[in-house]
Scaffold this active site. Structure first.
Site, PDB file in Angstrom:
ATOM      1  CB  SER A   1      -0.880   0.032   1.247  1.00  0.00           C
ATOM      2  OG  SER A   1      -0.095   0.318   2.384  1.00  0.00           O
ATOM      3  CG  ASP A   2       1.486   5.889  -1.366  1.00  0.00           C
ATOM      4  OD1 ASP A   2       2.413   5.985  -0.543  1.00  0.00           O
ATOM      5  OD2 ASP A   2       1.316   6.723  -2.279  1.00  0.00           O
ATOM      6  CD1 TRP A   3       5.273   5.115   4.587  1.00  0.00           C
ATOM      7  CD2 TRP A   3       4.968   3.968   2.688  1.00  0.00           C
ATOM      8  NE1 TRP A   3       6.331   4.238   4.432  1.00  0.00           N
ATOM      9  CE2 TRP A   3       6.171   3.523   3.292  1.00  0.00           C
ATOM     10  CE3 TRP A   3       4.578   3.350   1.493  1.00  0.00           C
ATOM     11  CZ2 TRP A   3       6.979   2.534   2.735  1.00  0.00           C
ATOM     12  CZ3 TRP A   3       5.385   2.361   0.929  1.00  0.00           C
ATOM     13  CH2 TRP A   3       6.555   1.962   1.554  1.00  0.00           C
TER      14      TRP A   3
ATOM     15  CB  ALA B   1      -2.854   3.994   0.420  1.00  0.00           C
TER      16      ALA B   1
END
Ligand code: BGC
Length: 737
Positions: free
Chosen positions: A272-274, A276
């Site tokens: 995941s993006d940080w 997200a």
């Protein structure tokens, strides 16, 4: 033997032997991966390790245990999986549990040119070398994953992160990304391609729901990711913050399970993006593998204790956890995380700086040279005026998000001084003042918006200097405070009153060169009529100034070509013309569909200021004899298209021959031009070469969303060879049966 001994001795010894065995198997699996170990053997090894893990250990693999790592399995010698931000250099170290820099002496790195600069080289070999150097630096810093390349399509000129992305064109995007990833992963590090998908604006990126139709998804936004999986075996994907069609990208069953994993056969991990990740069960079932974040209590992550609870409750089957853990181990083994023979990397080597220099110098774009002021002649010029804060400004670290603590960054003024030494007197003046206004954009966010008022005193000073010099160079453009993660620009205006400075200086000294240091389109329409020499210089990395000085004085003949359209005004570009940016009610409807970038400008017959693919040289090239090996093809054929390019000037130079396609008999809307191939040739004065491009007929297809498949319609296709998307030098028709 005491009671304890008799009770525990045998199990403990057995466990130790077992662990040693597994640890050894794990290590040896990695050792041979790049030599003789096959994919099949890696997968078998992964399975054998997986069988030894407890549920708790598996779940520990699936979430962050610091800002940039996830847990390993200590007892088996499996270390943490460590990542670092890219995409244009390995980010400095931050504290384990906060974003505070550690201020180490040892975490500096080479600063490589911005994404569009690399794309502007149109040079696949350079993209590979860029990846290789980055891979070596990733390893030297002890990291396993480099969070790059960043490949979102440049959909609007003002998206804050355009400086990281490559281009508006899906084909160029894929060609550059594939070689970047191959280079990076050849150094035993994993690339993490980001941000999957449609993170084309920073405005409300955490919530915005992108409504994009299937055809645009397939033809414009997905191709780079598909190529990364199928041509470069990319090991990691980063799920974007935004939603697509109502579902967050990190819990989007269609994008993650159906397309990425099932249809394309992706074997690596989705990270995941940080911050997200928004759920445990949906994210787990819908394809996310590792949750990374910014919150402090790692055990509270959706994929930590809540995942354990969900498994125990039966909401998430153990098989799903196994699949995720298997993918993590697969990435580890594929990039040899515990192997003693693993590439140990190197940092800031002369070779890496050379790569940074080569990309920087090949990426600089000569937009205009109508009076042939460039290159400046060292023998004639005795006094040279240099203006603009971007003559001295460094761009490795600024704005929000990842930067690079650069081992060195040579700004343009220094590059020029190094080059001319005492030969030429350089007179520098600031020219404009970098001033900002703090604007509140909600959610407790304040951004620095550049002030556009000119500083009259600085302009007066510059004018006086310019009058008494043989030539002037103005370094304008923007910087990383203006082009940044987290927010978009308000408009395309040149900041800090630069237009006034440029006009005033040109008026007193017509031998003025304007250099734009920026990595996204700007409004140049105001200055274009008065400026006769215009260079585009990017945030160009450690050797930016050296490369720029070499281009200005002609030791390097520019060969960069724009990877995006430079519109006359913002309203000309599709998302703005159709009022679909930034969206309403947290929804951005991509009404332009497939007509992104030059596809829109060509099809709607809107004149850009500088078209996609544009870039001049100090020499000239002619194109002749464009032909194909046949006239009629079937769908499984490959077209061999050739064109002869000749350097008719008196300097060596490079030309990128761009091959565009138009489906003349299409039953659906197709763009007037679509890039399908390119080749960069280096030619000595007077030299000519036959440039050959192979085009699989299948690549001429469009995506038919009614039947959800790619279709090549029978009929006539025009194949065009051009020096840019608007400078077509010849074309040929073929027929597909
Ligand atoms: C960015 C990512 C980056 C991550 C970790 C996020 O805000 O969108 O590109 O890799 O932070 O720094």
């Amino acid at each position: 033997m005491s009671n304890w001994n008799s009770k525990y001795f045998i199990p403990v010894i057995s466990f130790l032997i077992f662990s040693l065995f597994v640890g050894y198997s794990f290590i040896s699996a990695g050792t041979t991966q790049n030599s003789s170990f096959t994919q099949f053997q890696i997968e078998a090894k992964v399975d054998s390790i997986l069988n030894l893990l407890t549920l708790k250990e598996k779940i520990a693999l699936l979430h962050g245990n610091s800002k940039f790592s996830s847990t390993g399995v200590k007892r088996l010698g499996i270390s943490e999986l460590k990542s670092a931000d890219g995409p244009t250099g390995v980010r400095e170290e931050v504290e384990r549990d906060s974003w505070e820099p550690l201020n180490l002496e040892t975490d500096s790195a080479t600063f490589f040119p911005a994404g569009p600069a690399l794309a502007a080289t149109w040079n696949r070999d350079l993209a590979f070398r860029f990846g290789e150097a980055l891979g070596e630096e990733t390893r030297a810093r002890g990291k396993d994953i480099l969070l790059g390349p960043s490949v979102n399509i440049i959909r609007t000129p003002i998206s804050g992160r355009n400086f990281e992305f490559f281009t508006e064109d899906p084909y160029l995007n894929a060609e550059i990304a594939v070689r970047y990833i191959q280079g990076l992963q050849s150094k035993d590090a994993a690339a993490c391609i980001k941000h999957y998908i449609a993170n084309n604006q920073e405005w409300m990126r955490w919530q915005i729901d992108v409504q994009v139709d299937e055809r645009a998804l397939r033809e414009i936004y997905l191709p780079v990711y598909k190529a990364a999986v199928q041509k470069a075996d990319v090991l990691a994907f980063m799920g974007a913050y935004n939603k697509v069609r109502g579902w967050y990208c990190c819990e989007n069953d269609y994008l993650l399970n159906k397309v990425l994993k099932e249809e394309w056969g992706f074997k690596g991990v989705v990270i995941s993006d940080w911050g997200a990740t928004h759920s445990t069960v949906d994210a787990a079932l819908n394809g996310l593998d590792i949750e990374m974040g910014t919150r402090e209590k790692y055990e509270n992550y959706f994929f930590a204790d809540p995942l354990m609870k969900a498994v125990k409750k039966g909401d998430v089957p153990v098989s799903i956890v196994n699949d995720k853990a298997r993918r993590v181990l697969y990435v580890m083994l594929s990039c040899k995380t515990t192997d003693s023979n693993r590439c140990s990397g190197s940092i800031g080597t002369p070779e890496h700086f050379q790569t940074a220099y080569d990309v920087a110098s090949e990426g600089i774009v000569l937009l205009k040279n109508s009076e042939k002021i460039l290159p400046l002649d060292r023998k004639i010029i005795k006094r040279l005026a240099i203006f603009g804060e971007n003559g001295t400004h460094c761009h490795a670290q600024e704005g929000f998000g990842a930067g690079v603590k650069a081992l060195k960054e040579i700004p343009p003024l220094q590059g020029l001084e190094n080059k001319v030494g005492d030969e030429i007197e350089i007179r520098y003046a600031q020219g404009y003042e970098e001033k900002y206004n703090l604007i509140d954009i909600g959610r407790r966010w304040k951004i620095r918006v550049p002030d556009s008022t000119a500083n009259r005193d600085l302009i007066r000073e510059a004018v006086e200097i310019a009058k008494n010099c043989d030539a002037a160079v103005i370094f304008g453009g923007s910087n990383r405070s203006i082009e940044s993660e987290g927010f978009d620009r308000k408009d395309m205006k040149l900041p800090f009153g630069q237009s006034e400075l440029i006009k005033a200086v040109v008026e007193v000294n017509p031998n003025t060169v304007v250099v734009m240091i920026a990595s996204a389109p700007y409004d140049l329409a105001g200055i274009e009529p008065v400026v006769s020499a215009l260079l585009w210089g990017w945030f160009n990395g450690s050797e930016a100034g050296t490369a720029m000085a070499d281009v200005i004085f002609g030791d390097v003949n520019p060969s960069g070509k724009l990877p995006f359209t430079m519109p006359v005004k913002l309203k000309d570009s599709p998302a703005h013309a159709l009022n679909t940016y930034p969206g309403e009610n947290m929804t951005a409807i991509y009404k332009e569909g497939i007509l992104v970038g030059y596809r829109w400008f060509d099809t709607k017959e809107i004149e850009p200021l500088y078209p996609f693919g544009h870039g001049l040289s100090y020499t000239r090239f002619t194109y002749s004899s464009i032909q194909t090996d046949q006239n009629i093809y079937s769908v499984d054929d490959t077209i061999r298209l050739s064109v002869t390019v000749k350097n008719i000037g008196d300097r060596a130079g490079a030309e990128t021959v761009q091959i565009y396609m138009h489906d003349a008999d299409a039953s659906v809307v197709r763009p007037v031009k679509e890039l399908k191939g390119f080749e960069k040739v280096f030619l000595q004065p007077g030299e000519e070469k036959e440039v050959c491009v192979l085009l699989p007929v299948r690549d001429l297809a469009f995506f038919d969303d009614q039947v959800m498949t790619w279709v090549v319609e029978p009929g006539a296709f025009e194949l065009m060879a051009g020096a840019s998307s608007r400078d077509i030098r010849g074309s040929v028709f073929i027929n597909v049966q």
